[in-house]
Structures are given as structure tokens and as C-alpha cells.
Design a protein around this motif. Structure first.
Motif, mmCIF file in Angstrom:
data_model
loop_
_atom_site.group_PDB
_atom_site.id
_atom_site.type_symbol
_atom_site.label_atom_id
_atom_site.label_comp_id
_atom_site.label_asym_id
_atom_site.label_seq_id
_atom_site.Cartn_x
_atom_site.Cartn_y
_atom_site.Cartn_z
ATOM 1 N N ALA A 85 42.691 -90.314 10.783
ATOM 2 C CA ALA A 85 41.252 -90.150 10.538
ATOM 3 C C ALA A 85 40.437 -90.683 11.712
ATOM 4 N N LEU A 86 40.846 -91.810 12.281
ATOM 5 C CA LEU A 86 40.160 -92.349 13.460
ATOM 6 C C LEU A 86 40.305 -91.410 14.657
ATOM 7 N N ALA A 87 41.448 -90.766 14.795
ATOM 8 C CA ALA A 87 41.653 -89.824 15.895
ATOM 9 C C ALA A 87 40.757 -88.604 15.745
ATOM 10 N N LYS A 88 40.471 -88.195 14.499
ATOM 11 C CA LYS A 88 39.537 -87.085 14.286
ATOM 12 C C LYS A 88 38.101 -87.508 14.608
ATOM 13 N N ALA A 96 32.601 -86.292 19.461
ATOM 14 C CA ALA A 96 32.719 -86.984 18.175
ATOM 15 C C ALA A 96 33.005 -85.985 17.068
ATOM 16 N N GLY A 97 33.907 -86.373 16.190
ATOM 17 C CA GLY A 97 34.264 -85.528 15.064
ATOM 18 C C GLY A 97 33.387 -85.831 13.863
ATOM 19 N N ALA A 98 33.610 -85.104 12.797
ATOM 20 C CA ALA A 98 32.831 -85.298 11.578
ATOM 21 C C ALA A 98 33.577 -86.214 10.617
ATOM 22 N N VAL A 130 22.952 -98.161 14.917
ATOM 23 C CA VAL A 130 24.402 -98.004 15.117
ATOM 24 C C VAL A 130 24.999 -97.249 13.932
ATOM 25 N N ILE A 131 25.765 -96.201 14.241
ATOM 26 C CA ILE A 131 26.466 -95.448 13.190
ATOM 27 C C ILE A 131 27.810 -96.136 12.936
ATOM 28 N N ARG A 157 32.788 -98.331 14.595
ATOM 29 C CA ARG A 157 31.419 -98.014 15.044
ATOM 30 C C ARG A 157 31.498 -96.934 16.114
ATOM 31 N N GLY A 158 30.509 -96.070 16.082
ATOM 32 C CA GLY A 158 30.530 -94.992 17.060
ATOM 33 C C GLY A 158 29.328 -95.003 17.980
#
Length: 158
Positions: A85-88, A96-98, A130-131, A157-158
Motif C-alpha cells: 500500500a505504501l508503494a502505491k 503520488a498514488g491514490a 500536511v497530508i 506523510r506525503g
């Protein structure tokens, strides 16, 4: 004289031994007959109880070891699901993924992951500017009567 006294003592001993063997019977009294049978049955019963207790202890140890192995597999599957999930979310190419609310990750078909299912959930929230992401990975591994579940939660965090 010495020979005569020796003969007399030998004669006396032989007479007394023969008279004792004739007068005394070495048979057991009626009340004591069968006591060895009761003791034997008691010993066999105690040995049977000890053997059955030992079998139960060994069987419990086997069940505990099996659950420990399946628990380790489920934990590794949950960790791998969280990593997927982190890799996505953060791929290597930088796009950046959803964050999907719920997802299913299929483990690779290798020995350590067989009979395991992984469910993923992701929540996205913003703190100040921060997301942040909270990824929950739940793995269930089962085989026959054994079913083990492990859950891992990761924040990023992204």
C-alpha cells in the motif's frame, strides 16, 4: 571327639530342617491371595493415566507451535500488505498514488504466504497543510481448524 561333635551338629541341623519343612507350609493365607493382582491393576491404571497426560501435553505443544507458525505468517503477510500500500501511495517515479478506502492485496504464490488473505484500508486526512495517511493491513491465514489473524497499522506523510 571333635569329629563326633561335628557329626552330631550336622545330624541335628538336618533333622531340624526336615522337621520344619514338614510342619510348616509356605502357602499364603486365604486373605492374602489375589493382592498381587490388585496391585498390578493399580500400577497399570497409574501408568495409563501418566501416558495419557503425556500425550495431551505433547499434543498441546504441537497445537501451540502450529499457531505460532501461522501467526508469524499472518504478521509477515500484514507487513507485506502495508508495504504494498505504501508503494502505491509513494511510487518510485514520484507520481503520488491514490489512497483507496479499501483494497485487497494478493500475496505472491510462495510457501510463506500460502493460504493468507490481506485486506487493506487507507484513510487520508490533512493536519494544517500536511497530508497524512493511515494504512491498516489485516491478514488472515487459515488451514483446517487453525485460523490466525494479524493486523498492522502504518502512518505516513506525503
Amino acid at each position: 571327639m571333635f569329629l563326633n561333635s561335628h557329626r552330631r551338629s550336622v545330624g541335628r541341623n538336618s533333622v531340624s530342617r526336615s522337621s520344619l519343612s514338614r510342619s510348616k507350609s509356605y502357602a499364603l493365607p486365604v486373605r492374602q491371595r489375589g493382592s498381587a493382582l490388585i496391585i498390578g491393576v493399580f500400577v497399570i491404571t497409574v501408568m495409563f493415566l501418566l501416558a495419557s497426560a503425556l500425550i495431551n501435553i505433547v499434543e498441546d505443544g504441537d497445537v501451540g507451535l502450529t499457531q505460532e507458525v501461522w501467526g508469524t505468517r499472518a504478521f509477515a503477510s500484514a507487513n507485506s500488505g502495508a508495504d504494498a500500500a505504501l508503494a502505491k501511495l509513494f511510487p518510485l517515479n514520484g507520481n503520488a498514488g491514490a489512497c483507496l478506502a479499501s483494497d485487497v492485496w494478493t500475496p505472491p504464490d510462495v510457501i510463506g504466504f500460502h493460504a493468507c488473505n490481506v485486506e487493506l484500508s487507507c484513510k487520508e486526512y490533512t493536519v494544517d497543510t500536511v497530508i497524512q495517511y493511515r494504512i491498516n493491513s489485516k491478514a488472515v491465514c487459515e488451514s483446517g481448524e487453525t485460523r490466525v489473524s494479524r493486523q498492522v497499522e502504518v502512518e505516513a506523510r506525503g
